[in-house]
Write an enzyme that holds these catalytic residues in place. Structure first.
Site, PDB file in Angstrom:
ATOM      1  N   ASP A 161      50.031  31.120  43.790  1.00 29.04           N
ATOM      2  CA  ASP A 161      48.780  31.553  44.423  1.00 29.04           C
ATOM      3  C   ASP A 161      47.797  30.197  44.530  1.00 29.04           C
ATOM      4  O   ASP A 161      47.632  29.525  43.652  1.00 29.04           O
ATOM      5  CB  ASP A 161      47.834  32.435  43.799  1.00 29.04           C
ATOM      6  CG  ASP A 161      48.685  33.934  43.130  1.00 29.04           C
ATOM      7  OD1 ASP A 161      49.507  34.183  44.014  1.00 29.04           O
ATOM      8  OD2 ASP A 161      48.379  34.452  42.103  1.00 29.04           O
ATOM      9  N   ASP A 201      38.272  30.773  40.861  1.00 31.66           N
ATOM     10  CA  ASP A 201      39.328  30.812  39.885  1.00 31.66           C
ATOM     11  C   ASP A 201      39.218  29.744  38.940  1.00 31.66           C
ATOM     12  O   ASP A 201      39.270  29.951  37.707  1.00 31.66           O
ATOM     13  CB  ASP A 201      40.696  30.726  40.412  1.00 31.66           C
ATOM     14  CG  ASP A 201      41.139  32.005  41.232  1.00 31.66           C
ATOM     15  OD1 ASP A 201      41.072  33.025  40.631  1.00 31.66           O
ATOM     16  OD2 ASP A 201      41.717  31.836  42.240  1.00 31.66           O
ATOM     17  N   GLU A 235      46.126  32.899  33.781  1.00 29.78           N
ATOM     18  CA  GLU A 235      46.716  33.060  35.168  1.00 29.78           C
ATOM     19  C   GLU A 235      46.556  31.563  35.697  1.00 29.78           C
ATOM     20  O   GLU A 235      47.489  30.999  36.597  1.00 29.78           O
ATOM     21  CB  GLU A 235      46.208  33.877  36.111  1.00 29.78           C
ATOM     22  CG  GLU A 235      47.238  33.967  37.111  1.00 29.78           C
ATOM     23  CD  GLU A 235      46.503  34.876  38.338  1.00 29.78           C
ATOM     24  OE1 GLU A 235      45.498  35.531  38.210  1.00 29.78           O
ATOM     25  OE2 GLU A 235      46.931  34.862  39.522  1.00 29.78           O
ATOM     26  N   GLU A 236      45.772  30.789  35.163  1.00 33.60           N
ATOM     27  CA  GLU A 236      45.399  29.533  36.002  1.00 33.60           C
ATOM     28  C   GLU A 236      45.770  28.373  35.150  1.00 33.60           C
ATOM     29  O   GLU A 236      45.566  27.251  35.493  1.00 33.60           O
ATOM     30  CB  GLU A 236      43.927  29.527  36.187  1.00 33.60           C
ATOM     31  CG  GLU A 236      43.218  30.538  36.995  1.00 33.60           C
ATOM     32  CD  GLU A 236      43.582  30.790  38.222  1.00 33.60           C
ATOM     33  OE1 GLU A 236      44.354  29.997  38.660  1.00 33.60           O
ATOM     34  OE2 GLU A 236      43.639  32.080  38.927  1.00 33.60           O
ATOM     35  N   ASP A 257      43.431  36.784  32.770  1.00 40.45           N
ATOM     36  CA  ASP A 257      43.338  36.469  33.918  1.00 40.45           C
ATOM     37  C   ASP A 257      41.911  36.529  34.130  1.00 40.45           C
ATOM     38  O   ASP A 257      41.210  37.376  34.535  1.00 40.45           O
ATOM     39  CB  ASP A 257      43.999  37.751  34.794  1.00 40.45           C
ATOM     40  CG  ASP A 257      43.911  37.183  36.456  1.00 40.45           C
ATOM     41  OD1 ASP A 257      43.247  36.259  36.688  1.00 40.45           O
ATOM     42  OD2 ASP A 257      44.340  37.979  37.129  1.00 40.45           O
ATOM     43  N   LEU A 281      40.173  35.647  36.833  1.00 41.96           N
ATOM     44  CA  LEU A 281      39.169  36.131  37.973  1.00 41.96           C
ATOM     45  C   LEU A 281      40.214  36.835  38.860  1.00 41.96           C
ATOM     46  O   LEU A 281      40.894  36.123  39.680  1.00 41.96           O
ATOM     47  CB  LEU A 281      38.679  35.010  38.831  1.00 41.96           C
ATOM     48  CG  LEU A 281      37.594  35.674  39.803  1.00 41.96           C
ATOM     49  CD1 LEU A 281      36.170  36.165  38.916  1.00 41.96           C
ATOM     50  CD2 LEU A 281      37.236  34.584  40.571  1.00 41.96           C
ATOM     51  N   ASP A 282      40.680  38.113  38.485  1.00 42.17           N
ATOM     52  CA  ASP A 282      41.343  38.820  39.036  1.00 42.17           C
ATOM     53  C   ASP A 282      40.972  39.336  40.451  1.00 42.17           C
ATOM     54  O   ASP A 282      39.734  39.716  40.528  1.00 42.17           O
ATOM     55  CB  ASP A 282      41.781  40.257  38.010  1.00 42.17           C
ATOM     56  CG  ASP A 282      42.307  41.294  39.047  1.00 42.17           C
ATOM     57  OD1 ASP A 282      43.656  41.013  39.291  1.00 42.17           O
ATOM     58  OD2 ASP A 282      41.721  42.197  39.078  1.00 42.17           O
ATOM     59  N   GLU A 321      47.629  40.778  32.978  1.00 36.79           N
ATOM     60  CA  GLU A 321      47.231  41.928  33.690  1.00 36.79           C
ATOM     61  C   GLU A 321      47.781  43.106  33.249  1.00 36.79           C
ATOM     62  O   GLU A 321      46.833  44.125  32.808  1.00 36.79           O
ATOM     63  CB  GLU A 321      47.825  41.809  35.150  1.00 36.79           C
ATOM     64  CG  GLU A 321      47.107  40.328  35.806  1.00 36.79           C
ATOM     65  CD  GLU A 321      47.584  40.134  37.150  1.00 36.79           C
ATOM     66  OE1 GLU A 321      46.622  39.969  38.042  1.00 36.79           O
ATOM     67  OE2 GLU A 321      48.769  40.121  37.589  1.00 36.79           O
TER      68      GLU A 321
END
Ligand code: AFP
Length: 333
Positions: free
Chosen positions: A64, A70, A93-94, A114, A116-117, A278
């Site tokens: 992404d 993020d 996630e990052e 995560d 910033l979902d 998530e």
């Protein structure tokens, strides 16, 4: 609100006295995450004014394009938990790999997040969220990926999310019910507004990216057909609601009932959503509220991660609605 407000800090402090024993250090870690989310709520609200909208130019490990927010969110969460000394490693996630923070002393937890979902919503002033799942370390010493990180969701000791919407709401479970707090912006404190949340056993809403309808398995297409048929005695047709931020769609299902699903499609052989930061945390929350979460075939909390960014198909929400989805999948020829 009548009576003395119960703040998150008080709720955590008094947990033991009320029979909701929290493992050592967990209250401090949850407080640190709440602190990060207060900072983030402000960052999100002021993003257009502070030049923090748009892309950062980077791409995260799951492919992404990263938004500036993020990156900010990831740094904010990492800083907050690092300062507690309670976290040995963070899966985010990052971040490509797990970030080791400490391997001794009080560092008895693993955080999966995560930060910033739903960040595609940032530029249109839509709801976004932060998701977190907390595991106890499997053993002391340097973090071992297989032993410490590749876990089953059922091993989490706490999980939750923060939703940055018209109000900032923090929802968490530590394995004994689900509690929701609303940020009182004036006082700068989270206040208990949703005590022992129960997810209705059935709802009238469904959330999914119907753009992929033709790519889904026949059982899921039949399920959608079923939901959209008129039968007032079973509350059909269900209404479609899709925010595009899992936290926001899940929050609706948790409070009002209904279900969210993201199955496999042509572009996502295992669905789009990530197991560790998530699906598993939200599954823990929803099950604790009486709901259900699965891949369509297996309980999410029983899936052992094979890699830290693993994706799984997800269906989550009201127990009877999720069960019906699973039934349609089983009935496939
Ligand atoms: P980001 O966190 O990368 O914005 O992804 C959001 C998300 O993981 C989840 O929050 C949404 O429900 C889902 O993706 C939306 O995906 P589609 O855009 O494919 O519907």
């Amino acid at each position: 609100m009548k009576g003395a407000a119960i703040t998150l800090d008080r709720h955590l402090r008094e947990a033991d006295g009320q029979g909701r024993d929290l493992p050592e250090g967990l209250a401090a870690l949850l407080s640190a995450l709440a602190g990060a989310s207060k900072i983030l709520a402000r960052q999100v609200r002021r993003a257009a004014l502070s030049g923090s909208l748009g892309y950062s130019g980077g791409v995260n490990v799951t492919g992404d394009s990263q938004k500036k927010l993020d990156v900010i969110a990831n740094e904010t969460v990492l800083e907050a938990v690092a300062s507690t000394g309670l976290v040995a490693a963070v899966v985010s996630e990052e971040l490509k790999g797990a970030k080791a923070l400490a391997d001794q002393g009080e560092a008895r937890y693993i955080l999966c997040t995560d930060p910033l979902d739903g960040s595609s919503n940032t530029d249109i002033n839509g709801a976004v969220g932060t998701i977190f799942g907390i595991y106890p370390r499997a053993a002391d010493g340097p973090v071992d990926e297989v032993r410490d990180l590749l876990r089953r969701g059922s091993e989490q000791i706490a999980a939750g999310y923060v939703m940055y919407g018209p109000a900032t709401v923090l929802v968490y479970t530590a394995g004994d019910g689900v509690f929701g707090f609303t940020l009182d912006e004036d006082a700068g404190t989270f206040v208990l507004t949703h005590d022992r949340i129960r997810c209705p056993s059935r709802g009238h809403y469904y959330s999914a990216n119907l753009g992929h309808l033709k790519e889904w398995r026949p059982g899921i297409r039949k399920f959608v057909e079923h939901l959209t048929e008129r039968d007032p005695s079973t509350g059909r047709p269900y209404s479609l609601r899709y925010v595009g931020a899992l936290v926001a769609d899940l929050h609706r299902g948790l409070i009002e009932g209904g279900l969210y699903f993201y199955p496999a499609d042509e572009g996502h052989a295992n669905g789009k959503l990530r197991l560790l930061y998530e699906c598993a945390p939200l599954a823990f929350v929803v099950e604790q509220a009486g709901g259900r979460a699965s891949t369509g075939a297996q309980r999410i909390l029983e899936v052992r991660a094979e890699s830290i960014h693993q994706r799984v198909p997800l269906v989550i929400g009201s127990a009877l609605d999720v069960e019906l989805y699973e039934t349609f999948m089983r009935r496939e020829p």
